[in-house]
Design a protein around this motif. Structure first.
Motif, PDB file in Angstrom:
ATOM      1  N   PRO A 115      34.268  36.348  40.132  1.00  0.00           N
ATOM      2  CA  PRO A 115      35.426  35.173  41.021  1.00  0.00           C
ATOM      3  C   PRO A 115      36.019  35.937  42.292  1.00  0.00           C
ATOM      4  CG  PRO A 115      36.201  34.452  38.537  1.00  0.00           C
ATOM      5  CD  PRO A 115      35.217  35.823  38.865  1.00  0.00           C
ATOM      6  N   GLN A 116      34.947  35.604  43.487  1.00  0.00           N
ATOM      7  CA  GLN A 116      35.872  36.027  45.156  1.00  0.00           C
ATOM      8  C   GLN A 116      37.430  36.954  44.393  1.00  0.00           C
ATOM      9  OE1 GLN A 116      34.692  37.874  46.845  1.00  0.00           O
ATOM     10  NE2 GLN A 116      36.641  38.836  47.650  1.00  0.00           N
ATOM     11  N   ALA A 117      38.081  35.881  43.928  1.00  0.00           N
ATOM     12  CA  ALA A 117      39.169  35.393  43.710  1.00  0.00           C
ATOM     13  C   ALA A 117      39.754  36.795  43.035  1.00  0.00           C
ATOM     14  CB  ALA A 117      40.479  34.490  42.899  1.00  0.00           C
ATOM     15  N   THR A 118      39.461  37.228  41.585  1.00  0.00           N
ATOM     16  CA  THR A 118      39.294  38.809  40.916  1.00  0.00           C
ATOM     17  C   THR A 118      39.313  40.255  41.920  1.00  0.00           C
ATOM     18  OG1 THR A 118      38.757  37.459  39.263  1.00  0.00           O
ATOM     19  CG2 THR A 118      38.917  39.929  38.796  1.00  0.00           C
ATOM     20  N   VAL A 119      37.760  39.632  42.816  1.00  0.00           N
ATOM     21  CA  VAL A 119      37.399  40.926  43.146  1.00  0.00           C
ATOM     22  C   VAL A 119      38.558  41.322  44.239  1.00  0.00           C
ATOM     23  CG1 VAL A 119      35.640  41.717  44.737  1.00  0.00           C
ATOM     24  CG2 VAL A 119      34.747  40.452  43.481  1.00  0.00           C
ATOM     25  N   ASP A 120      39.263  40.799  44.656  1.00  0.00           N
ATOM     26  CA  ASP A 120      40.110  40.866  45.539  1.00  0.00           C
ATOM     27  C   ASP A 120      41.425  40.975  45.093  1.00  0.00           C
ATOM     28  OD1 ASP A 120      38.937  39.388  47.506  1.00  0.00           O
ATOM     29  OD2 ASP A 120      40.081  37.079  47.713  1.00  0.00           O
ATOM     30  N   GLN A 121      41.406  40.781  43.436  1.00  0.00           N
ATOM     31  CA  GLN A 121      42.433  41.702  43.027  1.00  0.00           C
ATOM     32  C   GLN A 121      42.463  42.504  42.714  1.00  0.00           C
ATOM     33  OE1 GLN A 121      42.971  38.401  40.084  1.00  0.00           O
ATOM     34  NE2 GLN A 121      44.966  38.427  39.913  1.00  0.00           N
ATOM     35  N   LEU A 122      41.185  43.084  42.141  1.00  0.00           N
ATOM     36  CA  LEU A 122      40.478  44.578  42.394  1.00  0.00           C
ATOM     37  C   LEU A 122      40.352  45.658  43.170  1.00  0.00           C
ATOM     38  CD1 LEU A 122      37.324  44.373  40.093  1.00  0.00           C
ATOM     39  CD2 LEU A 122      39.575  44.500  39.776  1.00  0.00           C
ATOM     40  N   LYS A 123      40.618  44.928  44.315  1.00  0.00           N
ATOM     41  CA  LYS A 123      40.664  45.469  45.817  1.00  0.00           C
ATOM     42  C   LYS A 123      42.251  46.104  45.582  1.00  0.00           C
ATOM     43  CE  LYS A 123      39.118  47.275  49.738  1.00  0.00           C
ATOM     44  NZ  LYS A 123      40.745  47.926  50.603  1.00  0.00           N
ATOM     45  N   GLY A 124      42.788  45.216  45.209  1.00  0.00           N
ATOM     46  CA  GLY A 124      43.896  45.582  46.057  1.00  0.00           C
ATOM     47  C   GLY A 124      44.735  46.738  44.972  1.00  0.00           C
ATOM     48  N   PHE A 125      44.288  46.046  43.300  1.00  0.00           N
ATOM     49  CA  PHE A 125      44.818  47.813  42.378  1.00  0.00           C
ATOM     50  C   PHE A 125      43.794  48.667  43.238  1.00  0.00           C
ATOM     51  CE2 PHE A 125      43.244  50.120  39.003  1.00  0.00           C
ATOM     52  CZ  PHE A 125      44.779  50.085  38.089  1.00  0.00           C
ATOM     53  N   TYR A 126      42.595  48.946  43.639  1.00  0.00           N
ATOM     54  CA  TYR A 126      41.969  50.113  44.331  1.00  0.00           C
ATOM     55  C   TYR A 126      42.934  50.549  45.106  1.00  0.00           C
ATOM     56  CZ  TYR A 126      38.954  52.602  46.902  1.00  0.00           C
ATOM     57  OH  TYR A 126      38.719  53.876  48.037  1.00  0.00           O
ATOM     58  N   ASP A 127      42.711  49.550  46.007  1.00  0.00           N
ATOM     59  CA  ASP A 127      44.467  50.331  47.739  1.00  0.00           C
ATOM     60  C   ASP A 127      45.475  50.929  46.961  1.00  0.00           C
ATOM     61  OD1 ASP A 127      42.361  49.461  49.444  1.00  0.00           O
ATOM     62  OD2 ASP A 127      43.573  47.583  49.655  1.00  0.00           O
ATOM     63  N   ALA A 128      46.253  50.981  45.817  1.00  0.00           N
ATOM     64  CA  ALA A 128      47.084  51.292  45.059  1.00  0.00           C
ATOM     65  C   ALA A 128      46.485  52.924  44.693  1.00  0.00           C
ATOM     66  CB  ALA A 128      48.229  50.794  43.971  1.00  0.00           C
ATOM     67  N   HIS A 129      45.252  53.011  44.506  1.00  0.00           N
ATOM     68  CA  HIS A 129      44.980  53.966  43.581  1.00  0.00           C
ATOM     69  C   HIS A 129      43.845  54.305  44.023  1.00  0.00           C
ATOM     70  CE1 HIS A 129      46.845  51.513  40.295  1.00  0.00           C
ATOM     71  NE2 HIS A 129      46.812  52.334  39.785  1.00  0.00           N
ATOM     72  N   GLN A 130      43.742  54.786  44.924  1.00  0.00           N
ATOM     73  CA  GLN A 130      42.433  54.985  46.052  1.00  0.00           C
ATOM     74  C   GLN A 130      42.150  56.487  45.133  1.00  0.00           C
ATOM     75  OE1 GLN A 130      42.713  55.153  50.424  1.00  0.00           O
ATOM     76  NE2 GLN A 130      43.367  52.368  50.297  1.00  0.00           N
ATOM     77  N   ASN A 131      42.937  57.604  45.188  1.00  0.00           N
ATOM     78  CA  ASN A 131      42.575  58.945  44.769  1.00  0.00           C
ATOM     79  C   ASN A 131      41.970  58.777  43.477  1.00  0.00           C
ATOM     80  OD1 ASN A 131      43.458  59.686  46.856  1.00  0.00           O
ATOM     81  ND2 ASN A 131      44.900  61.135  46.563  1.00  0.00           N
ATOM     82  N   GLY A 132      40.505  59.418  43.895  1.00  0.00           N
ATOM     83  CA  GLY A 132      39.852  59.540  42.624  1.00  0.00           C
ATOM     84  C   GLY A 132      39.208  58.773  42.079  1.00  0.00           C
ATOM     85  N   THR A 133      38.796  57.524  42.682  1.00  0.00           N
ATOM     86  CA  THR A 133      38.727  55.858  42.763  1.00  0.00           C
ATOM     87  C   THR A 133      37.709  55.320  42.759  1.00  0.00           C
ATOM     88  OG1 THR A 133      40.662  55.386  41.678  1.00  0.00           O
ATOM     89  CG2 THR A 133      39.683  53.822  42.201  1.00  0.00           C
ATOM     90  N   LEU A 134      36.302  54.847  42.794  1.00  0.00           N
ATOM     91  CA  LEU A 134      35.124  53.935  42.870  1.00  0.00           C
ATOM     92  C   LEU A 134      35.289  52.559  42.607  1.00  0.00           C
ATOM     93  CD1 LEU A 134      32.282  56.657  41.917  1.00  0.00           C
ATOM     94  CD2 LEU A 134      33.267  55.989  44.381  1.00  0.00           C
ATOM     95  N   LEU A 135      35.272  52.038  43.641  1.00  0.00           N
ATOM     96  CA  LEU A 135      35.209  50.356  43.018  1.00  0.00           C
ATOM     97  C   LEU A 135      34.052  49.603  43.988  1.00  0.00           C
ATOM     98  CD1 LEU A 135      36.520  47.541  42.368  1.00  0.00           C
ATOM     99  CD2 LEU A 135      37.563  47.563  44.420  1.00  0.00           C
ATOM    100  N   ALA A 136      33.067  49.372  43.245  1.00  0.00           N
ATOM    101  CA  ALA A 136      31.929  48.480  43.588  1.00  0.00           C
ATOM    102  C   ALA A 136      30.986  48.123  42.451  1.00  0.00           C
ATOM    103  CB  ALA A 136      30.888  49.775  43.706  1.00  0.00           C
ATOM    104  N   PRO A 137      30.448  46.811  43.488  1.00  0.00           N
ATOM    105  CA  PRO A 137      29.888  45.851  42.496  1.00  0.00           C
ATOM    106  C   PRO A 137      28.596  46.985  41.482  1.00  0.00           C
ATOM    107  CG  PRO A 137      28.949  45.630  44.905  1.00  0.00           C
ATOM    108  CD  PRO A 137      29.832  46.360  44.932  1.00  0.00           C
TER     109      PRO A 137
END
Length: 198
Positions: A115-137
């Motif tokens: 769900p898009q709401a979960t993708v938004d949570q993942l993006k928020g988590f990514y934003d707090a862990h950007q270095n050394g992280t890939l987020l993608a479908p």
């Protein structure tokens, strides 16, 4: 100050140092032990496999390897150029992602039915862990989310591939995964060298 007082102060300082070092060392082991437990409690399936040796035998960015032993892959043969660190709205090429893992990174990939709401949570988590992280479908994951990493404890062994496949976002469990395993790849780079866009 008397000699006895000096010896007492030195002994106290040594004792404090031993306690601090013990806490730090055991804390690292504790994080590694807690991550699988927290992920499983959050409904994730945790897969741990012997890592495959890394080489650049995948000759095109879109290529694959029949030797990969997890899906998505968490170690082994890969393309010579890694993906650029960041958050994506299009799928990444696995042969590049494996190279990022070799450098100590973590991927978060999510299926087409998350769900898009979960993708938004993942993006928020990514934003707090950007270095050394890939987020993608990764559409083939369906309704699942995958966390992947490649870790080693020494330069003498190929290490361990770790894949957590989850049915939901759980900040505590995901944070435990990152705390335990990120930046421990076979070809380590400092965290500040793995910034988005690089």
């Amino acid at each position: 100050m008397s000699r006895t007082a000096l010896f007492g102060a030195a002994g106290l300082a040594a004792g404090v140092l031993v306690l601090v070092l013990g806490f730090l060392l055991l804390g690292g082991d504790s994080a590694k032990a807690d991550a699988p437990r927290l992920l499983e409690a959050a409904g994730c399936t945790v897969q741990t496999v012997k890592a495959l040796p890394g080489d650049h035998s995948v000759t095109t960015a879109s290529g694959t390897s029949p030797r990969w032993n997890t899906s998505p892959p968490t170690s082994g043969p890969h393309y010579q150029v890694p993906a650029i660190w960041g958050a994506y709205t299009e799928p990444l090429l696995p042969a590049q992602v494996v190279h990022n893992l070799e450098h100590g990174g973590v991927f978060i990939e999510y299926g087409k039915d998350v769900p898009q709401a979960t993708v938004d949570q993942l993006k928020g988590f990514y934003d707090a862990h950007q270095n050394g992280t890939l987020l993608a479908p990764l559409p083939s994951l369906g309704s699942k989310i995958a966390l992947g990493v490649w870790t080693t404890s020494s330069s003498q062994d190929s290490g361990t591939g770790r894949l957590a496949t989850c049915t939901a976002f759980d900040e505590k469990a995901y944070s435990a995964f990152f705390d335990a395993y990120q930046f421990h790849g076979p070809e380590r780079f400092p965290a500040d060298a793995l910034t988005p866009g690089s």
